[in-house]
Design an enzyme around this catalytic site. Structure first.
Site, PDB file in Angstrom:
ATOM      1  N   TYR A 190     -15.786  -1.112  -6.679  1.00 50.48           N
ATOM      2  CA  TYR A 190     -15.971  -0.012  -7.415  1.00 50.48           C
ATOM      3  C   TYR A 190     -14.580   0.497  -7.395  1.00 50.48           C
ATOM      4  O   TYR A 190     -14.274   1.708  -6.994  1.00 50.48           O
ATOM      5  CB  TYR A 190     -16.796   0.930  -6.648  1.00 50.48           C
ATOM      6  CG  TYR A 190     -17.582   1.984  -7.711  1.00 50.48           C
ATOM      7  CD1 TYR A 190     -18.339   1.566  -8.605  1.00 50.48           C
ATOM      8  CD2 TYR A 190     -17.080   3.175  -7.909  1.00 50.48           C
ATOM      9  CE1 TYR A 190     -18.902   2.442  -9.564  1.00 50.48           C
ATOM     10  CE2 TYR A 190     -17.779   4.008  -8.869  1.00 50.48           C
ATOM     11  CZ  TYR A 190     -18.538   3.602  -9.870  1.00 50.48           C
ATOM     12  OH  TYR A 190     -19.205   4.381 -10.679  1.00 50.48           O
ATOM     13  N   HIS A 226     -10.681   1.643  -8.640  1.00 53.56           N
ATOM     14  CA  HIS A 226     -10.483   2.986  -9.427  1.00 53.56           C
ATOM     15  C   HIS A 226      -8.815   2.657  -9.396  1.00 53.56           C
ATOM     16  O   HIS A 226      -8.127   1.646  -8.661  1.00 53.56           O
ATOM     17  CB  HIS A 226     -10.822   4.285  -8.634  1.00 53.56           C
ATOM     18  CG  HIS A 226     -10.726   4.294  -7.337  1.00 53.56           C
ATOM     19  ND1 HIS A 226      -9.265   4.425  -6.417  1.00 53.56           N
ATOM     20  CD2 HIS A 226     -11.510   4.407  -6.056  1.00 53.56           C
ATOM     21  CE1 HIS A 226      -9.466   4.646  -5.346  1.00 53.56           C
ATOM     22  NE2 HIS A 226     -10.726   4.428  -4.949  1.00 53.56           N
ATOM     23  N   GLU A 227      -7.954   3.750  -9.804  1.00 56.34           N
ATOM     24  CA  GLU A 227      -6.620   3.661  -9.987  1.00 56.34           C
ATOM     25  C   GLU A 227      -5.686   3.267  -8.532  1.00 56.34           C
ATOM     26  O   GLU A 227      -4.913   2.761  -8.425  1.00 56.34           O
ATOM     27  CB  GLU A 227      -6.207   4.838 -10.732  1.00 56.34           C
ATOM     28  CG  GLU A 227      -4.569   4.780 -10.631  1.00 56.34           C
ATOM     29  CD  GLU A 227      -3.814   3.501 -11.601  1.00 56.34           C
ATOM     30  OE1 GLU A 227      -2.905   3.048 -11.132  1.00 56.34           O
ATOM     31  OE2 GLU A 227      -4.567   2.994 -12.452  1.00 56.34           O
ATOM     32  N   HIS A 234      -7.185   1.718  -6.182  1.00 52.22           N
ATOM     33  CA  HIS A 234      -6.952   0.355  -5.907  1.00 52.22           C
ATOM     34  C   HIS A 234      -5.958  -0.590  -6.543  1.00 52.22           C
ATOM     35  O   HIS A 234      -5.420  -1.665  -6.295  1.00 52.22           O
ATOM     36  CB  HIS A 234      -8.539  -0.439  -6.108  1.00 52.22           C
ATOM     37  CG  HIS A 234      -9.357  -0.025  -5.273  1.00 52.22           C
ATOM     38  ND1 HIS A 234     -10.354   0.722  -5.591  1.00 52.22           N
ATOM     39  CD2 HIS A 234      -9.779   0.084  -3.762  1.00 52.22           C
ATOM     40  CE1 HIS A 234     -11.347   1.306  -4.634  1.00 52.22           C
ATOM     41  NE2 HIS A 234     -10.693   0.868  -3.556  1.00 52.22           N
ATOM     42  N   GLN A 276     -19.609  -2.105   9.212  1.00 49.43           N
ATOM     43  CA  GLN A 276     -18.942  -0.806   9.418  1.00 49.43           C
ATOM     44  C   GLN A 276     -19.652   0.172   9.061  1.00 49.43           C
ATOM     45  O   GLN A 276     -19.154   1.502   9.165  1.00 49.43           O
ATOM     46  CB  GLN A 276     -17.415  -0.918   8.429  1.00 49.43           C
ATOM     47  CG  GLN A 276     -17.394  -0.763   7.197  1.00 49.43           C
ATOM     48  CD  GLN A 276     -16.391  -1.189   6.420  1.00 49.43           C
ATOM     49  OE1 GLN A 276     -15.762  -2.281   6.583  1.00 49.43           O
ATOM     50  NE2 GLN A 276     -15.543  -0.082   5.779  1.00 49.43           N
ATOM     51  N   GLY A 315      -4.455   1.389   1.481  1.00 49.44           N
ATOM     52  CA  GLY A 315      -4.020   2.610   1.092  1.00 49.44           C
ATOM     53  C   GLY A 315      -3.852   3.700   2.435  1.00 49.44           C
ATOM     54  O   GLY A 315      -4.657   3.532   3.382  1.00 49.44           O
ATOM     55  N   LYS A 316      -3.125   4.759   2.139  1.00 50.38           N
ATOM     56  CA  LYS A 316      -2.803   5.583   3.176  1.00 50.38           C
ATOM     57  C   LYS A 316      -4.017   6.776   3.381  1.00 50.38           C
ATOM     58  O   LYS A 316      -4.189   7.480   4.074  1.00 50.38           O
ATOM     59  CB  LYS A 316      -1.526   6.332   3.184  1.00 50.38           C
ATOM     60  CG  LYS A 316      -0.513   5.177   3.607  1.00 50.38           C
ATOM     61  CD  LYS A 316       0.921   5.930   3.472  1.00 50.38           C
ATOM     62  CE  LYS A 316       2.123   4.772   3.995  1.00 50.38           C
ATOM     63  NZ  LYS A 316       3.295   5.822   3.727  1.00 50.38           N
ATOM     64  N   GLN A 373      -7.587   3.891   9.244  1.00 52.85           N
ATOM     65  CA  GLN A 373      -7.930   2.501   9.023  1.00 52.85           C
ATOM     66  C   GLN A 373      -6.721   1.661   9.119  1.00 52.85           C
ATOM     67  O   GLN A 373      -6.436   0.458   9.777  1.00 52.85           O
ATOM     68  CB  GLN A 373      -8.649   2.286   7.901  1.00 52.85           C
ATOM     69  CG  GLN A 373      -8.890   0.835   7.536  1.00 52.85           C
ATOM     70  CD  GLN A 373      -9.972   0.651   6.374  1.00 52.85           C
ATOM     71  OE1 GLN A 373     -11.207   0.669   6.154  1.00 52.85           O
ATOM     72  NE2 GLN A 373      -9.168   0.658   5.087  1.00 52.85           N
ATOM     73  N   ARG A 387     -16.364   6.997  -3.361  1.00 51.92           N
ATOM     74  CA  ARG A 387     -17.438   7.946  -3.148  1.00 51.92           C
ATOM     75  C   ARG A 387     -17.570   9.184  -4.009  1.00 51.92           C
ATOM     76  O   ARG A 387     -18.202   9.915  -4.012  1.00 51.92           O
ATOM     77  CB  ARG A 387     -17.620   8.298  -1.694  1.00 51.92           C
ATOM     78  CG  ARG A 387     -18.032   7.113  -0.901  1.00 51.92           C
ATOM     79  CD  ARG A 387     -18.097   7.566   0.573  1.00 51.92           C
ATOM     80  NE  ARG A 387     -18.882   6.593   1.400  1.00 51.92           N
ATOM     81  CZ  ARG A 387     -18.132   5.686   2.242  1.00 51.92           C
ATOM     82  NH1 ARG A 387     -16.738   5.621   1.971  1.00 51.92           N
ATOM     83  NH2 ARG A 387     -18.883   4.771   2.941  1.00 51.92           N
TER      84      ARG A 387
END
Length: 279
Positions: free
Chosen positions: A32, A34-35, A37, A61, A147-148, A153, A187
């Protein structure tokens, strides 16, 4: 762009690329796209010759009460975005192949995964480290980009990589935000228009913290009190709001310039969103 669903085939391709001296960059995702990613893809392209994006909604998870069965999906749309972005390979295996019958081996960090999401989502990071280690072994990357926004994670994967001697450079990419400041998340699609307006309160509260520190207010207790009040005033249900050292995720009682992490998880209606800043 090639789409690979077979694990041995992906491994074979990866080993062949490495043998040719190619640097492989991997972008692990649950789809899914988005920008945010897409920004990971662009960073991976800077540091590698070949980019592999993984599309896999990882069941290990998610807790039983979480949104595994309704997690948003758009595989045709994801593949279109990957092709346009210049991804070389998309690896999208089946759950039954990644976790075959009698699967019983897991990878787990023991300390850095305890606070924040680790406290409110028991077992979550065991699933994360297990699937990422499997993806690393399958795709054989030189570089991995995460991503931060999912700050813990990223920290957990870095810890795992160091402890298990994965020869992989793990790069943390800046948070990508919408024009109003809301951190991009798959989400976000769950949110109603009213919830979307309220959700902006998360980033607004964190930006307020940043501005206060720039103005000279560095007392953690005062900042945290105001942070929580601002979140409550937006109609958000707090999961956690914590101040930690950005390198080891241990609690901070005094401000440390450039290493102070303010991390928040809130429920906006039924949707759980996370965000953070490091100042």
């Amino acid at each position: 762009m090639k789409v690979i669903t077979n694990i041995p085939q992906m491994q074979k391709i990866s080993f062949a690329l490495k043998k040719k001296g190619k640097k492989i960059g991997v972008v692990p995702t649950m789809g899914y796209l988005h920008e945010g990613h897409l920004s990971l893809i662009r960073i991976a392209q800077k540091y590698s010759d070949i980019v592999i994006l993984t599309l896999f909604i990882n069941p290990t998870q998610f807790a039983a009460h979480e949104d595994l069965n309704r997690y948003p999906q758009d595989i045709p749309g994801d593949l279109k975005k990957c092709k346009k972005a210049g991804v070389d390979y998309v690896f999208s295996p089946k759950i039954s192949k990644m976790y075959p019958k009698n699967f019983e081996t897991y990878v787990e960090t023991t300390q850095i995964s305890l606070p924040l999401c680790g406290g409110s989502r028991p077992g979550h990071f065991r699933g994360v480290t297990t699937i990422v280690s499997k993806l690393f072994l399958i795709t054989q990357p030189t570089v991995a980009v995460l991503g931060k926004k999912d700050f813990q994670q990223l920290a957990v994967i870095k810890r795992m990589g160091a402890d298990l001697n994965f020869p992989i450079r793990i790069i943390g990419a800046p948070i990508v935000r919408d024009k109003d400041g809301l951190a991009l998340s798959s989400r976000n699609v769950y949110l109603t228009l009213e919830e979307r307006k309220n959700a902006v309160g998360i980033s607004s509260a964190l930006f307020w913290i940043r501005n206060q520190i720039k103005s000279g207010e560095t007392r953690i207790a005062i900042l945290m009190s105001h942070l929580k009040n601002k979140l409550f005033s937006c109609g958000l249900r707090l999961d956690y709001a914590e101040c930690l050292h950005s390198e080891n995720l241990t609690p901070l009682t005094h401000y440390q310039k450039g290493k102070t992490l303010f991390a928040v998880a809130c429920f906006v209606g039924k949707t759980r969103l996370i965000d953070n800043i490091v100042v």
